[in-house]
Design a protein around this motif. Structure first.
Motif, PDB file in Angstrom:
ATOM      1  N   MET A  87       0.824  -1.217   0.000  1.00 31.06           N
ATOM      2  CA  MET A  87       0.000   0.000   0.000  1.00 31.06           C
ATOM      3  C   MET A  87       0.858   1.268   0.000  1.00 31.06           C
ATOM      4  SD  MET A  87      -2.981  -1.047  -0.590  1.00 31.06           S
ATOM      5  CE  MET A  87      -3.978   0.419  -0.394  1.00 31.06           C
ATOM      6  N   PRO A  88       1.911   1.348   0.820  1.00 32.33           N
ATOM      7  CA  PRO A  88       2.779   2.531   0.715  1.00 32.33           C
ATOM      8  C   PRO A  88       3.453   2.643  -0.665  1.00 32.33           C
ATOM      9  CG  PRO A  88       3.171   1.416   2.799  1.00 32.33           C
ATOM     10  CD  PRO A  88       2.261   0.530   1.992  1.00 32.33           C
ATOM     11  N   LEU A  89       3.784   1.513  -1.270  1.00 35.51           N
ATOM     12  CA  LEU A  89       4.377   1.535  -2.611  1.00 35.51           C
ATOM     13  C   LEU A  89       3.367   2.054  -3.636  1.00 35.51           C
ATOM     14  CD1 LEU A  89       6.809   0.905  -4.433  1.00 35.51           C
ATOM     15  CD2 LEU A  89       5.891  -1.421  -4.670  1.00 35.51           C
ATOM     16  N   ILE A  90       2.142   1.587  -3.543  1.00 32.85           N
ATOM     17  CA  ILE A  90       1.080   2.071  -4.436  1.00 32.85           C
ATOM     18  C   ILE A  90       0.895   3.571  -4.259  1.00 32.85           C
ATOM     19  CG2 ILE A  90      -1.424   2.017  -4.848  1.00 32.85           C
ATOM     20  CD1 ILE A  90      -1.251  -1.041  -4.278  1.00 32.85           C
ATOM     21  N   ASP A  91       0.917   4.029  -3.028  1.00 32.49           N
ATOM     22  CA  ASP A  91       0.761   5.458  -2.749  1.00 32.49           C
ATOM     23  C   ASP A  91       1.913   6.269  -3.337  1.00 32.49           C
ATOM     24  OD1 ASP A  91      -0.652   7.636  -1.664  1.00 32.49           O
ATOM     25  OD2 ASP A  91       0.534   7.577   0.175  1.00 32.49           O
ATOM     26  N   ALA A  92       3.121   5.743  -3.260  1.00 28.60           N
ATOM     27  CA  ALA A  92       4.294   6.463  -3.767  1.00 28.60           C
ATOM     28  C   ALA A  92       4.370   6.448  -5.289  1.00 28.60           C
ATOM     29  CB  ALA A  92       5.568   5.847  -3.178  1.00 28.60           C
ATOM     30  N   VAL A  93       4.046   5.316  -5.908  1.00 24.85           N
ATOM     31  CA  VAL A  93       4.205   5.151  -7.355  1.00 24.85           C
ATOM     32  C   VAL A  93       2.989   5.625  -8.144  1.00 24.85           C
ATOM     33  CG1 VAL A  93       4.503   3.399  -9.176  1.00 24.85           C
ATOM     34  CG2 VAL A  93       5.849   3.254  -7.064  1.00 24.85           C
ATOM     35  N   ARG A  94       1.797   5.467  -7.571  1.00 23.98           N
ATOM     36  CA  ARG A  94       0.543   5.775  -8.275  1.00 23.98           C
ATOM     37  C   ARG A  94       0.459   5.004  -9.594  1.00 23.98           C
ATOM     38  NH1 ARG A  94      -2.705   9.421  -5.168  1.00 23.98           N
ATOM     39  NH2 ARG A  94      -1.296   9.986  -3.500  1.00 23.98           N
ATOM     40  N   PRO A  95       0.454   3.674  -9.503  1.00 28.45           N
ATOM     41  CA  PRO A  95       0.488   2.865 -10.724  1.00 28.45           C
ATOM     42  C   PRO A  95      -0.821   2.925 -11.506  1.00 28.45           C
ATOM     43  CG  PRO A  95       0.053   1.471  -8.846  1.00 28.45           C
ATOM     44  CD  PRO A  95       0.340   2.848  -8.305  1.00 28.45           C
TER      45      PRO A  95
END
Length: 120
Positions: free
Chosen positions: A39-47
């Motif tokens: 979830m933090p990765l999704i938030d950072a990357v905005r895939p």
């Protein structure tokens, strides 16, 4: 502008194959085995798309999809669940995934599904 794809799987070989297959001049791929930090990765990357394995230690793919679907920020993120399980396709539907990819996967099926969801 490149589309961003996150792939989450506990098997490094699967990540390598998928990243190699999907990385091109139109897509950037971020591959991770760290499902606890998705979830933090999704938030950072905005895939633009997430591919996740169904059966992983600690946090399963269907749990990740349910968390995404319950999130105000990311509820519309297209998600493909991958699994070798005979119950994988039903699990993908039940949790709200947009697509299912059976392992071992056929590259034509992968490209078709990814292209379909990135264009939607």
């Amino acid at each position: 502008m490149s589309k961003k794809i996150i792939i989450c799987d506990d098997e490094a070989l699967i990540l390598d194959v998928l990243a190699l297959a999907l990385t091109n001049d139109k897509t950037d791929v971020i591959a991770t085995t760290k499902n606890m930090e998705i979830m933090p990765l999704i938030d950072a990357v905005r895939p633009d798309l997430l591919l996740t394995d169904l059966q992983m230690p600690k946090v399963s793919g269907d749990t990740i999809v349910r968390e995404i679907r319950n999130s105000e920020k990311f509820s519309q993120l297209p998600v493909i669940i991958m699994s070798a399980s005979s119950l994988g396709e039903q699990a993908a539907r039940d949790c709200g995934a947009d697509g299912f990819l059976a392992k071992p996967f056929d590259l034509d099926d992968l490209y078709f599904l990814v292209d379909k969801l990135l264009r939607a």
